[in-house]
Design a protein around this motif. Structure first.
Motif, PDB file in Angstrom:
ATOM      1  N   CYS A  57       0.797  -1.227   0.000  1.00  0.00           N
ATOM      2  CA  CYS A  57       0.000   0.000   0.000  1.00  0.00           C
ATOM      3  C   CYS A  57       0.830   1.277   0.000  1.00  0.00           C
ATOM      4  CB  CYS A  57      -0.939   0.009   1.207  1.00  0.00           C
ATOM      5  SG  CYS A  57      -2.257  -1.212   1.104  1.00  0.00           S
TER       6      CYS A  57
ATOM      7  N   ILE B 273      -5.774  -4.387   4.053  1.00  0.00           N
ATOM      8  CA  ILE B 273      -5.403  -3.434   3.000  1.00  0.00           C
ATOM      9  C   ILE B 273      -6.256  -2.160   3.007  1.00  0.00           C
ATOM     10  CG2 ILE B 273      -5.566  -3.111   0.492  1.00  0.00           C
ATOM     11  CD1 ILE B 273      -4.095  -5.714   0.131  1.00  0.00           C
TER      12      ILE B 273
ATOM     13  N   LEU C 263      -4.438   1.423   3.404  1.00  0.00           N
ATOM     14  CA  LEU C 263      -4.392   2.314   2.248  1.00  0.00           C
ATOM     15  C   LEU C 263      -4.923   3.702   2.582  1.00  0.00           C
ATOM     16  CD1 LEU C 263      -3.704   2.532  -0.742  1.00  0.00           C
ATOM     17  CD2 LEU C 263      -6.021   1.747  -1.279  1.00  0.00           C
TER      18      LEU C 263
END
Length: 276
Positions: free
Chosen positions: A88, A149, A153
Motif C-alpha cells: 500500500c 489493505i 491504504l
C-alpha cells in the motif's frame, strides 16, 4: 476553581475506565480462582488466589499446545500486518501525488472492508483447497493481509497528503530519483502512520477467528481458535478458570504492543488535527 474540580475529574475518569475495562478485570479475577471459589464467589475479589489455571494453560500435551498457537498467531499476524504496508505504501503515494485510482479504486477498496467476511468464506476455502494453502500460516496470513489493505491504504494516503509537496520538489531539483524521493523523503515522514497501520493490522490479524477456524485444522491453528480448545479440556463442562487464563494469555501480545507503541498511534492520529 480548576484545582477543586481536579479530584472530581479523576473520579469520573476512574469510574469510566473501570466501567470500560470491567470485562477484562472480571476475566483476570476469574483466572486466579479455584473451581470451588468460582461456585461460591462471583465477585471481583479473589479470596484464595491460585496459578493452577495458568499452569493448565502453559502445560503442553498431545492435544493442546499454547506455545504453538501463539507462534502461529505471531507469524500470521506479522504477515497480515507487514504485507499490506509493502503493497500500500507505493500505491498510496501514487494515489496522493498522481491521483491514479483515487476517484474509483480507493472508494471500492475501502467499501469492500464493510462487507461481512463470511461472504468470502466458501470461495476462499475452495481456492485454498486447490492451491494447497489450507492449514498453512502463509495462507491465513495472506487472507488477513487482504483484510487489512483498506485501512492501511486510507491511512497512508492521508499521511502522504499531509506531507508538503515542496519537500519532494526540492529533492527533485537536487537530482533525486523517484525512488530516492519515495524512500528517503516520504517514507521517513510517514513513520508514525506506518507504525499505526502496523499496530492496527497486527491486532486485527491477531484477533481474527472466522478464517482461523475455517482454514486451519492442526498445523497453523491461531491462538484465537486454539484458546477455545482449553474451555472444556478437563471434561465435565466449561472450565471457567482455565478459559479465563487462556484468554488473558492470548490477549497479552497485542496489549503489550499497543501499550509500547501508543505514542506512535497518538502522533499519527493527531497529525492531521494540528495541520495549519
Amino acid at each position: 476553581m480548576s484545582d477543586k474540580l481536579r479530584p472530581l475529574r479523576w473520579a469520573v475518569l476512574g469510574f469510566f475506565a473501570f466501567l470500560l475495562n470491567f470485562p477484562v478485570i472480571a476475566t483476570l479475577a476469574t483466572s486466579f480462582k479455584t473451581p470451588r471459589e468460582l461456585v461460591s464467589n462471583a465477585g471481583l475479589f479473589v479470596r484464595e488466589p491460585t496459578l493452577t489455571n495458568y499452569g493448565a494453560v502453559l502445560q503442553v500435551s498431545d492435544r493442546l499446545n499454547i506455545y504453538e498457537y501463539l507462534t502461529n498467531s505471531l507469524i500470521i499476524a506479522a504477515i497480515g500486518a507487514i504485507l499490506p504496508l509493502i503493497l500500500c505504501f507505493p500505491m498510496a503515494y501514487t494515489m496522493a501525488r498522481r491521483g491514479y485510482g483515487r476517484a474509483v479504486l480507493l472508494p471500492v477498496v475501502i467499501n469492500l472492508r464493510t462487507l461481512p467476511l463470511i461472504i468470502f468464506a466458501i470461495p476462499i476455502y475452495m481456492m485454498y483447497q486447490t492451491l494447497g494453502l489450507l492449514d498453512t500460516r502463509l495462507g491465513l496470513g495472506l487472507i488477513l493481509a487482504i483484510v487489512n489493505i483498506p485501512l492501511t491504504l486510507i491511512i497512508l494516503v492521508n499521511a502522504v497528503d499531509d506531507i508538503p509537496i515542496q519537500l519532494e520538489e526540492a529533492a527533485d531539483i537536487d537530482g533525486a530519483r523517484l525512488t530516492d524521493v519515495l524512500f528517503r523523503v516520504v517514507l521517513p515522514l510517514c513513520r508514525p502512520a506506518l507504525a499505526t497501520t502496523f499496530i492496527f493490522g497486527f491486532i486485527t490479524a491477531w484477533n481474527e477467528f472466522l478464517f482461523g477456524l475455517m482454514l486451519t485444522t492442526q498445523h497453523a491453528v491461531p491462538v484465537t481458535v486454539g484458546a477455545s480448545f482449553f474451555f472444556a479440556a478437563g471434561g465435565g463442562g466449561v472450565q471457567w478458570g482455565v478459559a479465563a487464563a487462556v484468554i488473558i494469555v492470548a490477549s497479552l501480545p497485542p496489549v503489550v504492543l499497543g501499550t509500547v507503541m501508543y505514542r506512535q498511534i497518538t502522533r499519527s492520529l493527531l497529525a492531521g488535527a494540528v495541520k495549519g
